[in-house]
Design an enzyme around this catalytic site. Structure first.
Site, mmCIF file in Angstrom:
data_model
loop_
_atom_site.group_PDB
_atom_site.id
_atom_site.type_symbol
_atom_site.label_atom_id
_atom_site.label_comp_id
_atom_site.label_asym_id
_atom_site.label_seq_id
_atom_site.Cartn_x
_atom_site.Cartn_y
_atom_site.Cartn_z
ATOM 1 N N CYS A 103 23.866 -39.409 -26.350
ATOM 2 C CA CYS A 103 25.325 -39.387 -26.244
ATOM 3 C C CYS A 103 25.900 -40.744 -26.654
ATOM 4 O O CYS A 103 25.229 -41.770 -26.577
ATOM 5 C CB CYS A 103 25.755 -39.040 -24.826
ATOM 6 S SG CYS A 103 25.239 -40.234 -23.572
ATOM 7 N N ARG A 136 14.206 -18.510 -0.716
ATOM 8 C CA ARG A 136 13.490 -18.838 0.513
ATOM 9 C C ARG A 136 11.971 -18.915 0.317
ATOM 10 O O ARG A 136 11.274 -19.547 1.120
ATOM 11 C CB ARG A 136 13.821 -17.818 1.601
ATOM 12 C CG ARG A 136 13.452 -16.386 1.254
ATOM 13 C CD ARG A 136 14.093 -15.386 2.199
ATOM 14 N NE ARG A 136 13.811 -14.008 1.797
ATOM 15 C CZ ARG A 136 14.511 -13.358 0.874
ATOM 16 N NH1 ARG A 136 15.509 -13.959 0.257
ATOM 17 N NH2 ARG A 136 14.204 -12.106 0.564
ATOM 18 N N HIS A 162 20.588 -40.720 -17.739
ATOM 19 C CA HIS A 162 20.053 -39.792 -18.723
ATOM 20 C C HIS A 162 18.602 -40.150 -19.064
ATOM 21 O O HIS A 162 18.079 -41.197 -18.670
ATOM 22 C CB HIS A 162 20.920 -39.800 -19.971
ATOM 23 C CG HIS A 162 22.250 -39.147 -19.765
ATOM 24 N ND1 HIS A 162 23.157 -38.947 -20.785
ATOM 25 C CD2 HIS A 162 22.840 -38.621 -18.651
ATOM 26 C CE1 HIS A 162 24.244 -38.352 -20.316
ATOM 27 N NE2 HIS A 162 24.065 -38.149 -19.014
ATOM 28 N N ARG A 208 14.703 -18.585 -9.427
ATOM 29 C CA ARG A 208 16.057 -18.695 -8.875
ATOM 30 C C ARG A 208 16.481 -20.146 -8.685
ATOM 31 O O ARG A 208 17.653 -20.477 -8.848
ATOM 32 C CB ARG A 208 16.139 -17.952 -7.535
ATOM 33 C CG ARG A 208 16.148 -16.443 -7.658
ATOM 34 C CD ARG A 208 16.217 -15.792 -6.278
ATOM 35 N NE ARG A 208 16.235 -14.340 -6.370
ATOM 36 C CZ ARG A 208 16.273 -13.524 -5.321
ATOM 37 N NH1 ARG A 208 16.277 -14.046 -4.090
ATOM 38 N NH2 ARG A 208 16.295 -12.215 -5.486
ATOM 39 N N ASP A 261 20.408 -2.639 -0.279
ATOM 40 C CA ASP A 261 19.280 -3.571 -0.158
ATOM 41 C C ASP A 261 19.571 -4.718 0.802
ATOM 42 O O ASP A 261 18.647 -5.336 1.331
ATOM 43 C CB ASP A 261 18.921 -4.163 -1.530
ATOM 44 C CG ASP A 261 18.274 -3.146 -2.452
ATOM 45 O OD1 ASP A 261 18.110 -1.991 -2.026
ATOM 46 O OD2 ASP A 261 17.940 -3.509 -3.591
ATOM 47 N N ALA A 271 12.685 -4.929 -11.557
ATOM 48 C CA ALA A 271 11.340 -4.377 -11.429
ATOM 49 C C ALA A 271 11.453 -2.865 -11.487
ATOM 50 O O ALA A 271 12.388 -2.278 -10.938
ATOM 51 C CB ALA A 271 10.703 -4.828 -10.119
ATOM 52 N N GLU A 280 17.071 -41.093 -21.827
ATOM 53 C CA GLU A 280 16.802 -42.293 -22.607
ATOM 54 C C GLU A 280 16.810 -43.547 -21.728
ATOM 55 O O GLU A 280 15.964 -44.435 -21.886
ATOM 56 C CB GLU A 280 17.849 -42.439 -23.719
ATOM 57 C CG GLU A 280 17.867 -41.282 -24.708
ATOM 58 C CD GLU A 280 18.875 -40.204 -24.336
ATOM 59 O OE1 GLU A 280 19.486 -39.641 -25.258
ATOM 60 O OE2 GLU A 280 19.053 -39.929 -23.122
ATOM 61 N N GLY A 300 22.836 -3.727 -9.488
ATOM 62 C CA GLY A 300 22.100 -2.487 -9.669
ATOM 63 C C GLY A 300 22.191 -1.937 -11.089
ATOM 64 O O GLY A 300 22.646 -2.590 -12.031
#
Length: 343
Positions: A71, A211, A44, A188, A204, A150, A46, A288
């Site tokens: 934690c 990529r 972690h 992504r 599509d 978009a 810390e 969609g």
């Protein structure tokens, strides 16, 4: 604390379902160590920060800053609170309390019981925003839902594939340019999963990978109620883990998981429950229109990223209507990006 937040963001895309955490250690107004949680199952923030300090004899007089409560329980790694105590750090400044039930203030109490001074609530709003995905996942047991699309200047999300030739459809469907596409691929890599509806997958034929950017690919999710999508789509190439939500019972294959939903009931909520069980903390829904509108109408979205291009098309599929709190507006290579949070 702002530096903690900046460091924590380095873990986006590699620590889920853990939270994003950064840590800074200060001695006499000078940073002597810093670190962040780099990968799920590994050390972690810390621990990384303390281990980065070269002059360990300064730690008993140092202050440790961390955006999320340390934690105190054994998980994939030992408790961070114990490590802080063992290194005799005198003060800890915490951004927010960890909502996870195995922590939830107990880490702070353990530090106090050891005689460490603890201050809580520094840049609290910013720390909550940083870990908004984790907080929803823990408190509501649902993934954080991000809508992304978009649209053209005149309000279309895509041309109508049934009214034009395949060649013309391919020309018109690219609403944004390569710069925006690379930005989307970068995002992504930071989210757990990406999802599309049946028609988007069919017309599509997206690969739904990253990529255009270096990093991990998200888990791919598609709706296919009656299993009518052809097997030669890019989504079904088994190169990446892919989930298909359907009403039909079907045995799963390598990297291809079929999950049956009852579409006659509240299937959206059932789907979110299934994603939570799979420890998927965030999902980007890219289309969609039917799927986007269903999510908007059922008020299960958390964030929306909308790109508006100066391009126009004569006819097509109308973009969804959405209302929320605008938190960001930016011109990206002539394309206007708006980011909304749900009310």
């Amino acid at each position: 604390m702002q530096r903690c937040i900046e460091l924590a963001q380095n873990g986006a895309g590699t620590v889920s379902p853990n939270p994003l955490v950064g840590c800074v250690i200060v001695y006499n107004n000078t940073i002597i160590g810093e670190g962040w949680h780099m990968k799920y199952g590994e050390a972690h923030a810390e621990v990384n920060a303390i281990n980065s300090v070269k002059q360990k004899h300064l730690l008993p007089e140092a202050t440790l800053y961390v955006n999320l409560e340390p934690c105190h329980h054994f998980g994939k790694t030992p408790p961070c609170a114990d490590f802080i105590i063992d290194n005799k750090i005198k003060k800890v400044v915490v951004g927010i309390i960890d909502p996870f039930e195995k922590v939830a203030g107990q880490g702070i109490q353990k530090l106090k019981d050891a005689g460490i001074e603890v201050e809580v609530g520094i840049l609290e709003a910013e720390c909550k925003y940083l870990n908004r995905r984790f907080i929803k996942y823990i408190t509501q047991q649902k993934p954080y839902i991000i809508l992304k699309w978009a649209q053209t200047f005149n309000g279309y999300i895509a041309p109508d594939a049934t009214k034009i030739s395949a060649e013309e459809f391919e020309i018109q469907r690219h609403i944004t340019d390569r710069i925006v596409q690379r930005l989307v691929h970068r995002w992504r890599t930071k989210e757990d999963a990406i999802m599309v509806g049946t028609n988007t997958a069919l017309f599509d034929n997206p690969a739904l990978n990253a990529r255009e950017w270096t990093g991990r690919n998200p888990i791919r999710i598609v709706l296919d109620r009656t299993l009518r999508l052809p097997h030669d789509l890019k989504l079904f190439d088994k190169s990446e883990p892919t989930i298909v939500f359907t009403s039909v019972q079907k045995e799963s294959e390598h990297n291809l998981t079929f999950i049956q939903l009852d579409f006659e009931k509240n299937w959206l909520n059932e789907m979110l429950n299934e994603l939570y069980k799979l420890k998927i903390q965030s999902v980007v829904i890219e289309g969609g229109t039917k799927l986007l509108n269903a999510v908007i109408a059922n008020k299960i979205w958390d964030e929306a990223i909308i790109f508006t291009s100066p391009k126009t098309i004569n006819d097509g599929i109308k973009a969804p209507l959405i209302y929320g709190n605008k938190i960001q507006q930016e011109d990206i290579d002539g394309v206007m990006m708006n980011v909304l949070l749900a009310n």
